[in-house]
Design an enzyme around this catalytic site. Structure first.
Site, PDB file in Angstrom:
ATOM      1  N   LYS A 105      49.724 -29.684  82.522  1.00  0.00           N
ATOM      2  CA  LYS A 105      50.443 -30.577  81.789  1.00  0.00           C
ATOM      3  C   LYS A 105      52.102 -29.105  82.201  1.00  0.00           C
ATOM      4  O   LYS A 105      51.711 -28.549  81.703  1.00  0.00           O
ATOM      5  CB  LYS A 105      50.735 -30.426  79.682  1.00  0.00           C
TER       6      LYS A 105
ATOM      7  N   GLU B  46      51.095 -16.324  78.385  1.00  0.00           N
ATOM      8  CA  GLU B  46      51.959 -14.814  79.060  1.00  0.00           C
ATOM      9  C   GLU B  46      53.357 -15.424  79.039  1.00  0.00           C
ATOM     10  O   GLU B  46      53.242 -16.878  78.778  1.00  0.00           O
ATOM     11  CB  GLU B  46      52.142 -15.766  80.664  1.00  0.00           C
TER      12      GLU B  46
ATOM     13  N   CYS C 230      61.282 -15.530  81.821  1.00  0.00           N
ATOM     14  CA  CYS C 230      60.686 -14.948  81.090  1.00  0.00           C
ATOM     15  C   CYS C 230      60.482 -13.200  81.075  1.00  0.00           C
ATOM     16  O   CYS C 230      60.639 -12.134  80.012  1.00  0.00           O
ATOM     17  CB  CYS C 230      59.160 -14.616  80.369  1.00  0.00           C
TER      18      CYS C 230
ATOM     19  N   GLU D 235      64.569 -12.565  72.718  1.00  0.00           N
ATOM     20  CA  GLU D 235      64.864 -13.735  74.135  1.00  0.00           C
ATOM     21  C   GLU D 235      65.464 -14.818  74.077  1.00  0.00           C
ATOM     22  O   GLU D 235      65.760 -15.935  72.807  1.00  0.00           O
ATOM     23  CB  GLU D 235      63.491 -14.263  74.185  1.00  0.00           C
TER      24      GLU D 235
END
Lengths: 471, 284
Positions: free
Chosen positions: A178, A252, A286, A383
């Site tokens: 997806k 991850e 990331c 983040e």
């Protein structure tokens, strides 16, 4: 200073259809509902994309199971390898088209999609193709897991697809993938590539949709493995969802990487590394070096040079070959970056951006740095996933280690110093899955990548990447 | 027949290198296979779990920083001490219902397993580490590092299962908080006595006795625990623990049927290892 003339890449090479179906069992099929994907640089609607519901996901998993049992797991590794090599070659043949398509759908500069993303995509398929008939040299008694359900993010749409699909296929698994709802187009182009490669139907299935589609896939009883790249919050939900099942899991997730600059660092290279670390891909990375830790004695000089360099960054049209920083991927993400930046000011940090004209339409955010940042500030802890850098200082190597590790994340870190023994000392102590020394944001299919702590578990890339797809 | 009254052993917890009772003051009865009274084992509490995690965290960086050679030496020293206590362990295993021959075989296998893992301490990096041939002028290598503090719920029954879950975790530089088998916790505490007298720094291994259902969820949800071995948990409790472990993304080893006499492979080490990849440019 001389201005650059516009140097736009032509859109002629891509042929975006008005609507796209799901790719199941080798065919494009319709779904009941659809959503739109837009060009974040212009807010232009690019195409209608089918939204897979639970029944569509079930069809895809069933097709993947049939292909696994009937074809793919039975095939000698040497034959699987040839299919994956074919895919790699077709990606190279269509690389310009894929780069343009990626930049249109994602907003990233063509310079990056052309020179970084797509070459790495092809390299990943080449790398793992060669493993398909050599697995017994990597692990004892290699056996595939079965059907892999894979959910990927919008920051590197085709690259994340390659990271997930190439090792899965090499190990003999079939996949249902997806892509992110804001960036489905290159995954659908990849579906066409699978057809051009004559990949047996059902080996790769692409189900487009948003969070609900992802949830249906992750929770489907017919899959044997879940691989996810994305936010730590969603990673937690997935880890909870697979608890008590036999599904294998790799995650991850997010990061808040420290980029540590010592007083003996080569400053000009370090400045380039800092810029690459946080402004590459609009900071939608990331492992972005979002916390700059500078040794106090050189902080002022380094920041002067950094600001001078930032003033030369060109923000704008992703398809312009001179563009350094493209569009923010979505209105939602732009809002999050704005919100956290405002919080940064409210909490007492000092904000700075170079003078910069932004286009009228689309989603844009000027490269920004914050100084006077404390470790407790939200901009130093959360983040942001945008072109926003928080600057902190340190005096001793020990203090640098403590500040760098003072985060629940542990995906990556950077170290800049001319002293080799200090690099190795730092590299040993930094709690992060990747440590870039005197460089930053380097990737290679042969190099394992993944996080410590709340940045997830499992590795992608290299020999280690095979373990996620073998029993 | 001597009329001497034997001196019985008091079984306590093993935390931070010391042998405290549970802070809760509770104990539970441990019976032998025929239902006869053996001992009152400490029934650890949530607070004991937290204390044990603090001890394990404190010991972790120092233990990980030891040279692999030194860790191997210390683990081998543990095996030497185990060997010296074979009779004691054999007796303890017999009280769980094993025959003398079976108990002997079990103890021998446990000692041999410990020796096997002692030898891994300075080899695992060469088996799981790599030099990576990246496309560009970079030196790129991957090495394993311990995950940190690992919570272990030991399987039921004898010594071999206990050794098989504990040794791999500490051999690679992690520290451990172990919940001993609920029905037969005594060999675990005796193992604690072995560890305490064998150069292993205090806090590297912490052993709690008590009720699994009471202790395991606190280990699973503790935010300063990095990994969770659920071998000794089953059913809904295992699922509940795995869910709780998701909160800080602990590395989880799920419960499964293990044949402890089989070759264990490296999975119990690699589950609780991270891979660190370091890049450096090559140039003059």
């Amino acid at each position: 200073m001389f201005e650059y003339a516009p140097a736009p890449e032509s859109r002629e090479i891509v042929d975006i259809k008005p609507s796209y179906g799901l790719f199941i069992d080798g065919e494009f099929v319709d779904a009941d509902r659809s959503f739109k994907t837009v060009d974040p640089a212009s807010e232009e609607v690019l195409a209608e994309i089918a939204e897979a519901d639970a029944a569509d996901v079930d069809r895809a998993v069933t097709a993947a199971r049939k292909a696994y049992d009937g074809v793919w797991s039975q095939m000698p590794g040497s034959e699987r390898a040839k299919y994956i090599f074919r895919i790699a070659r077709i990606i190279q043949e269509r690389s310009r088209e894929l780069a343009v398509l990626e930049s249109i759908d994602n907003g990233k500069p063509i310079r990056e999609s052309r020179d970084v993303d797509i070459p790495l995509v092809a390299a990943h398929f080449f790398y793992y193709a060669g493993w398909a008939d050599k697995l017994e040299y990597a692990v004892r008694d290699p056996r595939p897991l079965g059907v892999a359900g894979q959910v990927i993010p919008w920051n590197f749409p085709l690259l994340m697809l390659a990271w997930k699909i190439a090792p899965a296929l090499a190990c003999g698994n079939t996949v249902v993938l997806k892509p992110a709802e804001t960036t489905p187009l290159t995954a659908l182009a990849f579906a066409e590539i699978c057809r051009q490669a004559d990949l047996p139907p059902g080996v790769v299935n692409i189900v487009t949709g948003a969070g609900e589609t992802g949830r249906a896939l992750v929770e489907h009883e017919g899959i044997d493995k879940v691989a996810f790249t994305g936010s730590t919050d969603v990673g937690r939900q997935i880890a909870r969802a697979v608890a008590g099942t036999d599904k294998r899991l790799t995650l991850e997730l997010g990061g808040k990487a420290a980029n540590v600059i010592f007083d003996d660092a080569p400053l000009d290279q370090a400045v380039e590394g800092i810029v690459n670390g946080i402004f590459f891909n609009q900071g939608h990375v990331c492992c972005a070096g979002s916390r700059l830790l500078v040794q106090e004695s050189i902080a002022e000089e380094l920041l002067d040079r950094l600001k001078t360099r930032m003033a030369t960054l060109r923000v704008g049209d992703p398809l312009d070959k001179n563009t350094d920083v493209g569009a923010i991927n979505s209105a939602e993400q732009l809002e999050k970056i704005r919100m956290l930046s405002e919080v940064g000011e409210e909490e007492g940090a000092t904000r700075w951006s170079p003078p910069c004209e932004l286009p009228d339409r689309g989603f844009w955010f000027v490269p920004t740095i914050f100084t006077d940042v404390a470790q407790s500030h939200r901009i130093a802890r959360e983040e942001i996933f945008g072109p926003v850098l928080s600057v902190l200082t340190f005096r001793t190597p020990q203090e640098a280690v403590e500040k760098a590790n003072n985060t629940p994340y542990g995906l990556s870190a950077g170290v800049w110093t001319e002293k080799g023994s200090r690099i190795l000392w730092m590299a040993q102590r930094l709690r992060a899955g990747v440590v870039w020394a005197n460089t930053f944001n380097k990737f290679d299919p042969a190099s394992p990548f993944g996080g410590y702590k709340e940045s997830g578990f499992g590795r992608e890339g290299g020999r280690h990447g095979l373990e996620a797809y073998l029993r | 027949m001597s009329d001497r009254l034997s001196v019985r052993k008091t079984y306590k917890l093993y935390v931070g290198g010391a042998f405290p009772r549970s802070e809760s003051g509770r104990s539970y009865t441990v019976n032998d296979a025929k239902g006869g009274f053996l001992a009152n084992a400490s029934r650890a509490s949530r607070k004991d779990v937290r204390d044990a995690v603090v001890a394990a965290r404190k010991a972790q960086s120092g233990w990980a920083a030891r040279t692999p050679y030194n860790r191997g030496q210390i683990l081998y020293r543990v095996a030497e001490m185990l060997e010296g206590r074979r009779e004691q362990f054999t007796e303890e295993l017999r009280s769980t219902g094993l025959s003398k021959t079976a108990a002997r075989a079990e103890v021998d296998a446990a000692v041999d397993r410990w020796v096997w893992y002692a030898g891994w301490a300075d080899k695992i990096a060469q088996v799981t580490g790599t030099a990576n041939p990246v496309s560009g002028p970079f030196f790129n290598f991957s090495t394993p590092e311990p995950s940190g503090v690992i919570g272990i719920v030991a399987p039921d029954g004898p010594l071999l299962g206990l050794v098989s879950v504990l040794a791999p975790v500490i051999a690679v530089g992690n520290t451990a908080v172990l919940v001993a088998a609920e029905p037969s916790p005594l060999p675990a505490i005796t193992l604690g006595e072995v560890l305490a007298t064998s150069d292993l720094p205090g806090g590297v291994v912490n052993i709690l006795t008590g009720h699994r259902a009471e202790l395991a969820p606190w280990l699973a949800s503790h935010m300063d625990v990095n990994g969770l071995d659920l071998t000794g948990v089953s059913g809904d409790l295992a699922t509940e623990c795995e869910r709780a472990a998701a909160e800080n993304l602990k590395r989880v080893l799920r419960p499964a049927q293990y044949a402890w006499t089989d070759d264990p492979g490296t999975i119990r080490m690699t589950t609780f290892l991270e891979t660190k990849t370091v890049w450096h440019p090559v140039g003059v």
